[in-house]
Design an enzyme around this catalytic site. Structure first.
Site, PDB file in Angstrom:
ATOM      1  N   CYS A   1     -23.932 -19.030   6.073  1.00 50.30           N
ATOM      2  CA  CYS A   1     -23.090 -20.203   6.350  1.00 50.30           C
ATOM      3  C   CYS A   1     -21.601 -19.974   6.094  1.00 50.30           C
ATOM      4  CB  CYS A   1     -23.579 -21.400   5.536  1.00 50.30           C
ATOM      5  SG  CYS A   1     -23.262 -21.251   3.767  1.00 50.30           S
TER       6      CYS A   1
ATOM      7  N   ASP B   1     -16.289  -2.821 -11.638  1.00 49.25           N
ATOM      8  CA  ASP B   1     -16.294  -2.628 -13.090  1.00 49.25           C
ATOM      9  C   ASP B   1     -17.561  -3.181 -13.744  1.00 49.25           C
ATOM     10  OD1 ASP B   1     -15.868  -5.349 -12.821  1.00 49.25           O
ATOM     11  OD2 ASP B   1     -13.965  -5.376 -13.903  1.00 49.25           O
TER      12      ASP B   1
ATOM     13  N   CYS C   1     -27.438 -20.253  -2.362  1.00 51.04           N
ATOM     14  CA  CYS C   1     -26.192 -20.816  -1.846  1.00 51.04           C
ATOM     15  C   CYS C   1     -26.294 -22.342  -1.906  1.00 51.04           C
ATOM     16  CB  CYS C   1     -25.977 -20.343  -0.409  1.00 51.04           C
ATOM     17  SG  CYS C   1     -24.505 -21.070   0.367  1.00 51.04           S
TER      18      CYS C   1
ATOM     19  N   ARG D   1     -19.601  -5.709 -10.161  1.00 52.80           N
ATOM     20  CA  ARG D   1     -19.633  -7.030 -10.800  1.00 52.80           C
ATOM     21  C   ARG D   1     -19.355  -8.067  -9.730  1.00 52.80           C
ATOM     22  NH1 ARG D   1     -15.203 -10.140 -13.154  1.00 52.80           N
ATOM     23  NH2 ARG D   1     -13.958  -8.239 -12.951  1.00 52.80           N
TER      24      ARG D   1
ATOM     25  N   HIS E   1     -17.651 -19.383   0.715  1.00 55.57           N
ATOM     26  CA  HIS E   1     -16.977 -18.514  -0.249  1.00 55.57           C
ATOM     27  C   HIS E   1     -17.773 -18.574  -1.548  1.00 55.57           C
ATOM     28  CE1 HIS E   1     -13.831 -16.750  -2.735  1.00 55.57           C
ATOM     29  NE2 HIS E   1     -13.975 -17.771  -3.563  1.00 55.57           N
TER      30      HIS E   1
ATOM     31  N   CYS F   1     -21.413 -16.035   1.711  1.00 59.49           N
ATOM     32  CA  CYS F   1     -22.783 -16.179   2.191  1.00 59.49           C
ATOM     33  C   CYS F   1     -22.791 -15.749   3.649  1.00 59.49           C
ATOM     34  CB  CYS F   1     -23.252 -17.627   2.044  1.00 59.49           C
ATOM     35  SG  CYS F   1     -24.890 -17.922   2.754  1.00 59.49           S
TER      36      CYS F   1
ATOM     37  N   HIS G   1     -15.875 -13.003  -5.793  1.00 58.77           N
ATOM     38  CA  HIS G   1     -15.361 -11.667  -5.485  1.00 58.77           C
ATOM     39  C   HIS G   1     -16.245 -10.616  -6.150  1.00 58.77           C
ATOM     40  CE1 HIS G   1     -11.858 -14.239  -4.750  1.00 58.77           C
ATOM     41  NE2 HIS G   1     -11.531 -13.322  -3.857  1.00 58.77           N
TER      42      HIS G   1
ATOM     43  N   CYS H   1     -26.413 -23.778   1.919  1.00 57.22           N
ATOM     44  CA  CYS H   1     -27.513 -23.591   2.867  1.00 57.22           C
ATOM     45  C   CYS H   1     -28.837 -23.181   2.237  1.00 57.22           C
ATOM     46  CB  CYS H   1     -27.109 -22.583   3.939  1.00 57.22           C
ATOM     47  SG  CYS H   1     -26.924 -20.890   3.332  1.00 57.22           S
TER      48      CYS H   1
ATOM     49  N   CYS I   1     -18.666 -11.451  -9.203  1.00 56.96           N
ATOM     50  CA  CYS I   1     -18.120 -12.543 -10.006  1.00 56.96           C
ATOM     51  C   CYS I   1     -18.144 -13.796  -9.125  1.00 56.96           C
ATOM     52  CB  CYS I   1     -16.706 -12.166 -10.427  1.00 56.96           C
ATOM     53  SG  CYS I   1     -15.933 -13.327 -11.549  1.00 56.96           S
TER      54      CYS I   1
END
Length: 133
Positions: free
Chosen positions: A99, A109, A47, A117, A102, A96, A105, A50, A119
């Protein structure tokens, strides 16, 4: 697990503008522009906020979508999934778990063995190459 919480001002000081917009404001980098979408080196993706280890290079695959894609997280406890209903869609957001950054997603698939997956935006990650000794 120790959670990390900072003010927006503290995050802005620690991150680039684009990293802040993706990780703290849920923006998305353009496909095929991120620093890791085509990285094939061995290592760990952490991440950017953090340092929590999130994905290993041996789970990364070329999904053809223009973002780094993985079929599973390094440790499922380090990521959290939430329903995302933005932009007129229903998707599963990946964050995460330390922390609340974002990351991207997850979609159903992907390749075996999970069929998933993850992504992930390159801007939410920092790559730590494997020790070559």
């Amino acid at each position: 697990m120790t959670r990390i919480s900072k003010t927006d001002e503290q995050w802005r000081e620690a991150l680039s503008h684009d990293e802040f917009m993706v990780t703290r404001r849920k923006a998305t980098e353009r496909a095929f522009t991120g620093r890791y979408w085509d990285t094939v080196d061995m290592g760990i993706y952490r991440c950017v906020c953090c340092g929590t280890p999130l994905f290993a290079s041996d789970t990364k695959f070329d999904a053809g979508c223009g973002w780094p894609s993985y079929f599973e997280p390094l440790d499922p406890a380090n990521v959290r999934e939430e329903t995302d209903t933005s932009h007129g869609m229903i998707r599963t957001e990946v964050l995460c778990n330390v922390c609340d950054a974002h990351l991207g997603h997850v979609f159903p698939d992907g390749p075996p063995p999970t069929g998933l997956r993850y992504c992930i935006n390159s801007l939410s990650l920092v790559f730590e190459p494997a020790d070559e000794t």
